[in-house]
Design a protein around this motif. Structure first.
Motif, mmCIF file in Angstrom:
data_model
loop_
_atom_site.group_PDB
_atom_site.id
_atom_site.type_symbol
_atom_site.label_atom_id
_atom_site.label_comp_id
_atom_site.label_asym_id
_atom_site.label_seq_id
_atom_site.Cartn_x
_atom_site.Cartn_y
_atom_site.Cartn_z
ATOM 1 N N GLY A 163 0.760 -1.021 0.079
ATOM 2 C CA GLY A 163 -0.061 -0.124 0.069
ATOM 3 C C GLY A 163 0.700 1.326 0.143
ATOM 4 N N TYR A 164 2.142 1.022 0.053
ATOM 5 C CA TYR A 164 3.037 2.179 -0.107
ATOM 6 C C TYR A 164 4.033 2.138 -1.265
ATOM 7 C CZ TYR A 164 2.316 3.383 4.977
ATOM 8 O OH TYR A 164 2.078 3.504 6.172
ATOM 9 N N THR A 165 4.278 3.510 -1.777
ATOM 10 C CA THR A 165 5.119 3.598 -3.003
ATOM 11 C C THR A 165 6.506 4.031 -2.446
ATOM 12 O OG1 THR A 165 3.948 5.590 -3.523
ATOM 13 C CG2 THR A 165 3.239 3.539 -4.799
ATOM 14 N N ALA A 166 7.407 3.991 -3.182
ATOM 15 C CA ALA A 166 8.850 4.604 -2.667
ATOM 16 C C ALA A 166 9.435 5.325 -4.170
ATOM 17 C CB ALA A 166 9.788 3.479 -2.316
ATOM 18 N N SER A 167 10.092 6.331 -3.963
ATOM 19 C CA SER A 167 10.674 7.205 -5.001
ATOM 20 C C SER A 167 11.849 8.005 -4.673
ATOM 21 C CB SER A 167 9.727 8.165 -5.601
ATOM 22 O OG SER A 167 9.109 9.307 -4.454
ATOM 23 N N GLU A 168 12.743 7.980 -5.387
ATOM 24 C CA GLU A 168 14.019 8.635 -5.059
ATOM 25 C C GLU A 168 13.778 10.100 -4.898
ATOM 26 O OE1 GLU A 168 16.893 7.663 -7.940
ATOM 27 O OE2 GLU A 168 16.949 5.715 -7.844
ATOM 28 N N ARG B 199 2.152 6.386 1.644
ATOM 29 C CA ARG B 199 1.005 5.617 1.535
ATOM 30 C C ARG B 199 0.057 6.202 0.755
ATOM 31 N NH1 ARG B 199 -2.080 4.408 7.113
ATOM 32 N NH2 ARG B 199 -2.651 6.567 6.820
ATOM 33 N N ASN B 200 -0.388 5.266 -0.265
ATOM 34 C CA ASN B 200 -1.244 5.538 -1.413
ATOM 35 C C ASN B 200 -2.524 6.076 -0.539
ATOM 36 O OD1 ASN B 200 0.823 5.032 -2.960
ATOM 37 N ND2 ASN B 200 0.031 3.032 -3.592
ATOM 38 N N GLY B 201 -3.310 6.916 -1.720
ATOM 39 C CA GLY B 201 -4.513 7.054 -1.135
ATOM 40 C C GLY B 201 -4.786 8.769 -1.064
ATOM 41 N N ALA C 52 0.365 8.799 4.995
ATOM 42 C CA ALA C 52 1.532 8.563 5.799
ATOM 43 C C ALA C 52 2.731 8.717 4.898
ATOM 44 C CB ALA C 52 1.597 7.361 6.585
ATOM 45 N N VAL C 53 3.883 9.331 5.550
ATOM 46 C CA VAL C 53 5.189 9.577 4.628
ATOM 47 C C VAL C 53 6.163 9.374 5.528
ATOM 48 C CG1 VAL C 53 6.455 11.236 3.522
ATOM 49 C CG2 VAL C 53 4.094 11.451 3.458
ATOM 50 N N TRP C 54 7.166 8.516 5.175
ATOM 51 C CA TRP C 54 8.533 8.276 5.876
ATOM 52 C C TRP C 54 9.540 8.655 4.666
ATOM 53 C CZ3 TRP C 54 12.840 5.090 4.983
ATOM 54 C CH2 TRP C 54 13.754 5.164 5.851
ATOM 55 N N ARG C 55 10.408 9.763 5.170
ATOM 56 C CA ARG C 55 11.207 10.251 4.090
ATOM 57 C C ARG C 55 12.523 10.217 4.759
ATOM 58 N NH1 ARG C 55 12.880 14.612 0.751
ATOM 59 N NH2 ARG C 55 14.079 16.238 1.816
ATOM 60 N N TYR C 56 13.519 9.727 4.034
ATOM 61 C CA TYR C 56 15.171 9.684 4.579
ATOM 62 C C TYR C 56 16.042 10.162 3.798
ATOM 63 C CZ TYR C 56 19.409 7.494 6.562
ATOM 64 O OH TYR C 56 20.590 7.321 6.763
#
Length: 264
Positions: free
Chosen positions: A91-96, A111-113, A119-123
Motif C-alpha cells: 500500500g506504499y510507494t517509494a521514489s528517489e 502511503r497511497n490514497g 503517511a510519509v517516511w522520508r529519509y
C-alpha cells in the motif's frame, strides 16, 4: 542518527532474541506505557510516539525483538546508490528524492490514497546546503517545504510537542549540529530531525534528515508497523550475512514467511 554504533549493538541483541523466538509474523514489542526522556512539553506524547521521538534523538527504545514491516511489499533500491535499499509496506510507494537545490541522496515512502490521510517516511542520508544556512534554516525548510507543502497547509496553526537542539559538537575540523521537532498540525503528527556537518575548508554543509508523518489517531501503529521497521532496516549494513532459510533474498527477521520462498 547520532549513535549508530549504539544502535548496531542493540540490533545484534535484538536479532539474537528474534531468532531464538522464531516469531516473524508480528511486532510483539509493547511500548504502551513509555514516556519521553527528551524535551517534551506536551503530556500527550506517550507510548510508541514517545519512544519514536526518543529514538530520533539517539535514545534506543526498550524493544524485545527487531521491529518488522507488518505487511511487506515490494523492494526499493536506489538507482545511483544501491546500498540504500528497503522493503516497503504493502500500500506504499517509494521514489528517489529529488531536490534541485540540495541534490540529495534519499527516498520518500508514501502511503497511497487520500493525501489528507497519507503517511510519509522520508529519509535523506546526504544533501548539500550553502554554508550560510543555519540548522534552524534547514529544519524549517524540511518542515515547510517537505511536510506542510505535501499536505497542502501553510503551517499557520501547528503545535511543537517536543523540541531538541543540543549544543554543537566540534573536533578535528568538523562541527556537527543536530535538531529535531515533534509537531502536531490538523489531524497529523510528524517527527522531523536534521543533522548538519560542516567540514573546515569545504564550501558546503553536509546534511542528513528524516521526516515521519501521519494521522495522529494512528501514529502509534505507524511507528510500530512502518516507521521503526523502516528505520531498523537501515541499521543492517550487510543483509547477506543474516539467515535466510528459504533463500528468497529476504533475511528471516524481515521475512513474513521465512520458510516459504514465494512470500517475502
Amino acid at each position: 542518527m547520532k549513535s549508530t554504533k549504539l544502535y548496531s549493538i542493540l540490533l545484534i541483541i535484538l536479532i539474537v532474541l528474534s531468532c531464538s523466538s522464531d516469531n516473524n509474523e508480528s511486532n510483539e514489542n509493547n511500548l504502551a506505557n513509555y514516556t519521553p526522556r527528551i524535551n517534551c512539553t506536551s503530556n500527550t506524547v506517550v507510548g510508541p510516539t514517545a519512544a519514536y521521538w526518543d529514538y530520533g534523538n539517539s535514545v534506543p527504545p526498550p524493544l524485545t525483538q527487531v521491529p518488522i514491516i507488518a505487511n511487506p511489499g515490494s523492494q526499493f533500491i536506489h538507482s545511483q546508490h544501491p546500498y540504500l535499499g528497503l522493503t516497503i509496506p504493502q500500500g506504499y510507494t517509494a521514489s528517489e528524492d529529488t531536490d534541485q537545490f540540495t541534490a540529495p541522496l534519499g527516498v520518500n515512502i508514501i502511503r497511497n490514497g487520500n493525501k489528507s490521510n497519507a503517511a510519509v517516511w522520508r529519509y535523506v542520508p546526504l544533501s548539500s546546503y550553502p554554508l550560510n544556512f543555519s540548522v534552524d534554516d534547514i529544519i524549517a525548510r524540511e518542515i515547510n517545504d517537505k511536510m506542510f507543502k505535501f499536505y497542502g497547509t501553510n503551517g499557520n496553526n501547528f503545535e511543537v510537542l517536543c523540541k531538541n537542539t543540543p549544543p554543537p559538537i566540534s573536533e578535528n575540523g568538523l562541527t556537527r549540529v543536530f535538531s529535531s521537532r515533534l509537531i502536531r498540525f490538523g489531524n497529523l503528527t510528524g517527527l522531523v530531525w536534521v543533522s548538519v556537518t560542516a567540514v573546515q575548508g569545504l564550501p558546503t554543509l553536509s546534511v542528513a534528515s528524516s521526516i515521519s508523518v501521519g494521522p495522529t489517531n494512528e501514529y502509534d501503529n505507524l511507528v510500530m508497523d512502518v516507521f521503526l521497521p523502516l528505520s531498523f532496516q537501515l541499521l543492517v549494513s550487510d543483509r547477506g550475512t543474516l539467515p535466510d532459510r528459504d533463500n528468497d533474498g529476504t533475511p528471516d527477521i524481515f521475512d513474513k514467511e521465512p520458510d516459504n520462498p514465494d512470500v517475502q
